[in-house]
Every structure is written in C-alpha cells, then in structure tokens.
Design a protein around this motif. Structure first.
Motif, PDB file in Angstrom:
ATOM      1  N   TYR A   1       0.827  -1.197   0.000  1.00  0.00           N
ATOM      2  CA  TYR A   1       0.000   0.000   0.000  1.00  0.00           C
ATOM      3  C   TYR A   1       0.867   1.255   0.000  1.00  0.00           C
ATOM      4  CZ  TYR A   1      -4.485  -2.280   0.884  1.00  0.00           C
ATOM      5  OH  TYR A   1      -5.631  -3.007   0.764  1.00  0.00           O
ATOM      6  N   ALA A   2       0.273   2.320  -0.456  1.00  0.00           N
ATOM      7  CA  ALA A   2       0.817   3.643  -0.215  1.00  0.00           C
ATOM      8  C   ALA A   2      -0.057   4.294   0.847  1.00  0.00           C
ATOM      9  CB  ALA A   2       0.828   4.475  -1.489  1.00  0.00           C
TER      10      ALA A   2
ATOM     11  N   TYR B   1      -4.131   0.523  -2.086  1.00  0.00           N
ATOM     12  CA  TYR B   1      -3.290  -0.543  -2.624  1.00  0.00           C
ATOM     13  C   TYR B   1      -2.495   0.038  -3.788  1.00  0.00           C
ATOM     14  CZ  TYR B   1      -1.864  -5.052  -4.535  1.00  0.00           C
ATOM     15  OH  TYR B   1      -1.135  -6.102  -5.001  1.00  0.00           O
ATOM     16  N   PHE B   2      -1.173  -0.028  -3.692  1.00  0.00           N
ATOM     17  CA  PHE B   2      -0.340   0.751  -4.624  1.00  0.00           C
ATOM     18  C   PHE B   2       0.977   0.022  -4.821  1.00  0.00           C
ATOM     19  CE2 PHE B   2      -0.958   4.927  -6.416  1.00  0.00           C
ATOM     20  CZ  PHE B   2       0.295   5.336  -6.831  1.00  0.00           C
TER      21      PHE B   2
ATOM     22  N   ARG C   1       7.769   4.889   8.516  1.00  0.00           N
ATOM     23  CA  ARG C   1       6.986   3.699   8.791  1.00  0.00           C
ATOM     24  C   ARG C   1       7.690   2.884   9.863  1.00  0.00           C
ATOM     25  NH1 ARG C   1       8.269   0.674   3.009  1.00  0.00           N
ATOM     26  NH2 ARG C   1      10.532   0.875   3.143  1.00  0.00           N
ATOM     27  N   ASP C   2       6.912   2.144  10.610  1.00  0.00           N
ATOM     28  CA  ASP C   2       7.465   1.258  11.620  1.00  0.00           C
ATOM     29  C   ASP C   2       7.792  -0.052  10.929  1.00  0.00           C
ATOM     30  OD1 ASP C   2       6.610   0.578  15.045  1.00  0.00           O
ATOM     31  OD2 ASP C   2       7.800  -0.634  13.677  1.00  0.00           O
TER      32      ASP C   2
ATOM     33  N   MET D   1       5.307   5.150  -0.082  1.00  0.00           N
ATOM     34  CA  MET D   1       4.972   3.928  -0.791  1.00  0.00           C
ATOM     35  C   MET D   1       5.716   2.780  -0.134  1.00  0.00           C
ATOM     36  SD  MET D   1       5.086   3.536  -4.869  1.00  0.00           S
ATOM     37  CE  MET D   1       4.902   1.990  -5.724  1.00  0.00           C
ATOM     38  N   ASN D   2       5.001   1.821   0.404  1.00  0.00           N
ATOM     39  CA  ASN D   2       5.647   0.780   1.193  1.00  0.00           C
ATOM     40  C   ASN D   2       6.494  -0.176   0.368  1.00  0.00           C
ATOM     41  OD1 ASN D   2       5.299   1.294   3.867  1.00  0.00           O
ATOM     42  ND2 ASN D   2       3.536  -0.018   4.146  1.00  0.00           N
ATOM     43  N   VAL D   3       6.194  -0.337  -0.893  1.00  0.00           N
ATOM     44  CA  VAL D   3       6.939  -1.290  -1.712  1.00  0.00           C
ATOM     45  C   VAL D   3       8.405  -0.874  -1.838  1.00  0.00           C
ATOM     46  CG1 VAL D   3       7.216  -2.206  -4.036  1.00  0.00           C
ATOM     47  CG2 VAL D   3       4.951  -2.106  -3.000  1.00  0.00           C
ATOM     48  N   ASP D   4       8.652   0.406  -2.074  1.00  0.00           N
ATOM     49  CA  ASP D   4      10.034   0.833  -2.285  1.00  0.00           C
ATOM     50  C   ASP D   4      10.483   1.957  -1.358  1.00  0.00           C
ATOM     51  OD1 ASP D   4       9.375   2.766  -5.341  1.00  0.00           O
ATOM     52  OD2 ASP D   4       8.704   3.017  -3.275  1.00  0.00           O
TER      53      ASP D   4
END
Length: 130
Positions: free
Chosen positions: A32-33, A101-102, A72-73, A52-55
């Motif tokens: 997710y973002a 969702y990203f 982010r934790d 953006m959590n992916v990268d």
C-alpha cells in the motif's frame, strides 16, 4: 474489518512539534501507499506527505518540505508516522491518514489526487497557536 486509526493531534504553540500515528488493522500495508492529508476550515483537502511501502519512496507537499517527516514502523509494518516540526499557525487542520493498494507507480499520485485513497482514518485535529 479494514480500519485506519489516526492519532496524535493536539494544541501546540508555533515552532513546536507533534507526531501523528496511523495504524492499520484488518489488512497489511505491505503493498500500500499511505498518506497524510489535511483539511482546514474553508479550504480544500491537501495531500501533505505520502509513502509507498513497496520501495519506500516519499512525497512531500512544498508547504511542509523540510519540516515534516513521514516514516513507517518497519517492525510493526502496519504503522506510519508523521513527525511535524517547526509548526506554523497555517498548519492548523484536521489531519487524516489514508491508504490505497499501490504496488507500483509514483507515490506523488496518492497525494496529488491522481489516485484517490480507498481507506481513511477518522482524523485528528492539529491546532497551532501563534
């Protein structure tokens, strides 16, 4: 049940600091973002900062760049923070965390309205006195 809970707002003097927290339940934020948005009375909603959590890519609005930090934790994975320093009276607003969702794309799109969030927190009020 999918839920975002945002907290940490309050009353602070100009120049002070606050840290907002956003915790997700019912889903994981891995792909997710997550963004922080704010809305002051009589003003349009503004995307303040998104991650953006992916990268790990991050976007900041010009109005807060250099003063706010989103993070982010990494242990909990479902919590995102917004550290707000050098607060100004014009930062006064209700702050909302939101997520979408990203898995790919430019994180700016979540903040600038190109991609609307799907999940929203209830908001937390930040008041900065002069």
């Amino acid at each position: 049940q999918v839920q975002l809970v945002d907290s940490g707002g309050g009353l602070v003097q100009a120049g002070g600091s606050l840290r907002l927290s956003c915790t997700a339940s019912g889903f994981t934020l891995d792909k997710y973002a997550i963004g922080w948005f704010r809305q002051a009375p009589g003003k349009e909603r503004e995307g303040v900062s998104c991650i953006m959590n992916v990268d790990g890519s991050i976007y900041y609005a010009t109005s807060v760049k250099g003063r706010f930090t989103i993070s982010r934790d990494n242990a909990a994975k479902n919590t995102v923070y917004l550290q707000m320093n050098s607060l100004k009276p014009e930062d006064t607003a209700v702050y909302y965390c939101a997520a979408r969702y990203f898995p790919r794309g430019a994180v700016q799109y979540l903040c600038d309205g190109t991609s609307d969030p799907r999940h929203w927190g209830n908001g937390t009020l930040v008041t900065v006195s002069s």
